[in-house]
Design a protein around this motif. Structure first.
Motif, short mmCIF file in Angstrom:
data_model
loop_
_atom_site.label_atom_id
_atom_site.label_comp_id
_atom_site.label_asym_id
_atom_site.label_seq_id
_atom_site.Cartn_x
_atom_site.Cartn_y
_atom_site.Cartn_z
N ASP A 2 -6.98 1.09 -1.77
CA ASP A 2 -7.71 0.90 -0.51
C ASP A 2 -8.59 -0.33 -0.54
O ASP A 2 -8.66 -1.09 0.45
CB ASP A 2 -8.56 2.14 -0.22
CG ASP A 2 -7.71 3.35 0.12
OD1 ASP A 2 -6.52 3.16 0.43
OD2 ASP A 2 -8.23 4.49 0.10
N LYS A 29 0.84 -1.21 0.00
CA LYS A 29 0.00 0.00 0.00
C LYS A 29 0.87 1.25 0.00
O LYS A 29 0.55 2.23 -0.70
CB LYS A 29 -0.92 0.01 1.22
CG LYS A 29 -2.02 1.07 1.14
CD LYS A 29 -3.05 0.89 2.21
CE LYS A 29 -4.27 1.77 1.95
NZ LYS A 29 -3.96 3.16 1.63
N PHE A 66 -6.49 -3.55 -0.54
CA PHE A 66 -5.86 -3.68 0.77
C PHE A 66 -6.85 -4.22 1.80
O PHE A 66 -6.53 -5.14 2.57
CB PHE A 66 -5.32 -2.32 1.21
CG PHE A 66 -4.60 -2.33 2.53
CD1 PHE A 66 -3.29 -2.76 2.62
CD2 PHE A 66 -5.24 -1.91 3.69
CE1 PHE A 66 -2.62 -2.77 3.84
CE2 PHE A 66 -4.59 -1.93 4.91
CZ PHE A 66 -3.28 -2.35 4.98
#
Length: 799
Positions: free
Chosen positions: A405, A398, A408
């Motif tokens: 996002d 990340k 992740f």
């Protein structure tokens, strides 16, 4: 950045370190130091509370820490913007991330310390094959899954680093987490535990190499030449460390003798070296964590130096700083980004792919290596556990803009799900304790008809303090005329705590698994216990085999009882929970030891002896030719006293042991008091038979002194016992029977010793003699026909 600012300023002002206090109008939450203190306290309190809640499910603490991080982040509490801006404001995240990564850096140094390169080189073909299969198939499936993610929610990321990051994320097995799960399930010393730990160690090393490759490929530069330079410099760095680090730390370790504190200079130099190497790897472009891990792996594991490093670093790091890393991860994880059927479908796809790759690859190769199906299934579930290394991979991805996002969040949920399911699934498919409970063997007591059979004893100890008396007791127990001799399993009882260094005990457990000492190869010079028992084995005719039990104190009695059953021992010898002070009084060592002894007395599959150590034979091992001990058996009657007599008769065969048997009889006054009371059937006839056989043996063989005494109460008993207080060892039954004993009973501390043992260890009774309190195994049910099969197995295990 302007869109994220207030109307007054264009960007957040830097935070000052300390405030002037609330009385001068300062809000502590606007300053870096008080805010980070509050953040640490909040994180530690929440993660510890969650760990307590998850304890009944036997989940590793990493699960509670990941959950805690997500709860504090935007997925839960962070939905309240006032809370998020007050406790975790954006301008404080730099300080928080720095502390978290600093703690993680030293934690990975500790993880490196736990990985022994010598053990990796000795990894068998079976474990190596399982490790390769557990890496290659998930990596390939991870690369395949990355194409589906790039086609949907990760369209803008670079292809090559994304493929590698996804492959690494799905192929990782968390070595520390796996060790914790195996310890909780009491599988460390089993074949499944040994294979799983070896395979996970190989997996961990390969994962770090692949991660270094992924980091090199994820550079912001567009030229492949930059990535190539990063890889070349990384390889040169590792080679330099291999040639420089081990000799340097070996030189330090040689100057840290066993039993003496490690010099502070060496500890500080090591920690400074970890930081320096981390700076070098960060400058190269690999990541600071990689350098700390490499240093930890290369530090020599022998001697007290590595242990001292762990003890000085781990509590602060794993207790305070490491949970910050999970909060840092939680603040980056927003489950709300997973929206719609497509996103949830991708989550299911990632979880299914991760589980399928690990389990199918591991199970298939395990079956090919002729591992039983249940064990292969358990290995598949165990190798699927994720943990800290997984989160490191995801966080680096990340930070490098390789994972967005949504991806992740999906990967973090996958790590939680796969780790959470490991323990319950392994418990469901693999239950070695159930198979052991079906073990039936013949000789569960020292008292037996055929005294020529091998005697097996499980001798437990907590520390080196218990060793001299234990060895001298074993020396007296070996006898001289037994055709099959004595076999002793010396079990080191080690508490499994929440400390990460508990994983270092894995190496001891794998070495000390009940095999003969001479089958273990070179022993560590620092292992005083091994040296002591090995010296005794060479000087005597006793077979001594080391074992290690690693469990929480609340369940370690299960390890003791299971080991006694699997090794078919006749008696378990446990150290009393008190030790003798210099003034002769008994002082509590640890209260938990008392509860361990009580649970073993309740659940033992054989006879049990509690040893009150007052220095039997002195502080060193007494050789057979110099043994001169007087042992006194205080006999009242009953099964436990019969066991004490049988053990004493065995000791009397030793040429240096003199045995005295004192039988206590009831006086006419006591007899008159109880003549009209209802009483249990008398065991006098059995007592007379046992003592008659003892007298017969005495007349023909060993010198045994026999006396009868009449006592009325506890005071007369103590007075009689004082006449023999100069002996070296008292042998007594835990629950003697007869009317004389009724006068000795009282409600006081020491119920595990019984009424006689309690009086012999009371402050009123002054003696230097040790006390062995014996409880005979009582099984009224007859032995099933399968016993004859196990007798052959006993002879096969004999030496």
């Amino acid at each position: 950045m302007a869109g994220n600012t207030t109307a007054k300023v264009s960007c957040p002002a830097p935070m000052k370190a300390t405030s002037n206090g609330v009385f001068q109008g300062d809000n502590p939450l606007d300053f870096a130091l008080p805010l980070v203190i509050l953040q640490i306290c909040l994180v530690v309190a929440l993660t510890r509370f969650l760990a307590i809640l998850l304890r009944p499910l036997r989940q590793p603490r990493v699960i509670a820490e990941i959950f805690g991080g997500i709860l504090l982040g935007p997925s839960a509490l962070g939905r309240n913007t006032k809370y998020l801006n007050a406790i975790f404001p954006a301008r404080s995240l730099t300080v928080l991330d720095t502390l978290a990564n600093l703690g993680l850096l030293f934690f990975l140094f500790l993880v490196g310390l736990e990985l022994d390169l010598k053990s990796l080189r000795q990894t068998g073909k079976k474990a190596l094959s399982i490790a390769v299969a557990g890496i290659s198939l998930p990596f390939a499936l991870g690369v395949g899954t990355s194409f589906a993610l790039r086609a949907t929610i990760s369209k803008s990321v670079k292809e090559a680093p994304f493929l590698v990051f996804m492959g690494v994320a799905l192929s990782v097995t968390a070595f520390p987490v796996l060790a914790r799960i195996l310890a909780e399930l009491k599988l460390l010393t089993t074949d499944v535990g040994r294979i799983a730990m070896s395979a996970a160690a190989v997996n961990d090393m390969v994962a770090w190499i692949l991660l270094a490759l992924a980091i090199a490929l994820s550079g912001t530069g567009h030229s492949l030449l930059v990535s190539l330079w990063v890889l070349i410099c990384g390889c040169v760095f590792v080679l330099c460390c291999i040639f420089i680090v081990p000799p340097t730390f070996k030189w330090m370790a040689e100057r840290c003798p066993e039993g003496e504190p490690v010099e502070e200079l060496y500890v500080c130099a090591t920690l400074a070296a970890v930081l320096a190497v981390a700076f070098v790897t960060d400058a190269i472009g690999i990541h600071a964590l990689f350098g700390a891990f490499v240093i930890g792996v290369l530090v020599p594991k022998e001697g007290p130096f590595a242990v001292a490093l762990v003890e000085k670093v781990e509590d602060l790091v794993s207790g305070l700083f490491l949970p910050l890393y999970f909060v840092s991860t939680g603040l980056k994880t927003n489950v709300a980004t997973i929206q719609g059927a497509q996103s949830w479908g991708l989550l299911v796809l990632v979880i299914t792919t991760a589980c399928f790759g690990k389990m199918v690859g591991t199970i298939t190769v395990s079956l090919f290596c002729r591992v039983p199906f249940q064990e292969a299934l358990a290995l598949g579930f165990l190798m699927n556990s994720k943990g800290l290394v997984e989160l490191i991979v995801l966080n680096i991805g990340k930070d490098k803009k390789v994972l967005n996002d949504q991806t992740f969040a999906i990967m973090v949920l996958m790590a939680i799900f796969t780790t959470f399911m490991t323990t319950p699934l392994v418990m469901a498919v693999y239950k070695p304790a159930k198979r052991r409970s079906a073990v039936v063997y013949k000789y569960k007591t020292i008292e037996r008809k055929d005294t020529n059979t091998q005697l097996r004893i499980l001798a437990c100890f907590h520390s080196a303090r218990n060793i001299p008396t234990l060895i001298n007791l074993i020396e007296a127990s070996r006898g001289t005329d037994k055709r099959n001799g004595l076999c002793v399993y010396a079990m080191h009882l080690m508490e499994l705590s929440e400390r990460s260094s508990a994983i270092l005990m894995v190496h001891k457990a794998r070495k000390n698994n009940g095999l003969p000492f001479w089958n273990k190869g070179k022993q560590s010079d620092g292992d005083q216990v091994v040296v002591a028992f090995e010296a005794f084995r060479q000087l005597s005719r006793v077979s001594v085999r080391p074992m290690t039990a690693i469990s929480p104190m609340s369940t370690i009695h299960e390890d003791i009882c299971d080991s006694a059953e699997s090794k078919r021992v006749a008696m378990i010898i446990l150290p009393y929970h008190k030790h003798q002070r210099l003034d002769g009084a008994l002082e509590t060592t640890r209260t938990e030891f008392r509860w361990v002894n009580k649970r073993v007395l309740e659940h033992a599959p054989c006879s049990v002896g509690i040893l009150v150590d007052r220095g039997l034979g002195g502080t060193t091992h007494v050789s057979a030719s110099n043994v001169s001990s007087t042992i006194t058996v205080l006999f009242f009657g009953g099964r436990d006293d019969h066991e004490a007599i049988a053990y004493g008769a065995r000791m009397a065969e030793h040429p240096g042991v003199r045995l005295t048997v004192i039988r206590f009889l009831q006086s006419p006054e006591i007899l008159g008091e109880i003549i009209n009371e209802e009483s249990k059937p008398s065991t006098g006839s059995m007592d007379d038979q046992i003592l008659g056989e003892l007298k017969q043996e005495n007349s023909s063989a060993s010198p045994i002194k026999y006396e009868e005494r009449i006592v009325k109460n506890a005071a007369e008993f103590i007075e009689t016992a004082r006449e023999f207080s100069q002996c070296n060892l008292f042998l007594v039954g835990r629950k003697p029977e007869g009317q004389v004993v009724a006068k000795l009973n009282g409600k006081s501390e020491g119920s595990e010793l019984g009424p006689v043992g309690r009086l012999l260890t009371s402050p009123e009774f002054s003696t230097s003699a040790s006390v062995l309190v014996v409880q005979q195994y009582n099984n009224s049910s007859p032995l099933p026909p399968s016993t004859s099969i196990n007798v052959a197995e006993e002879e096969e295990e004999s030496i």
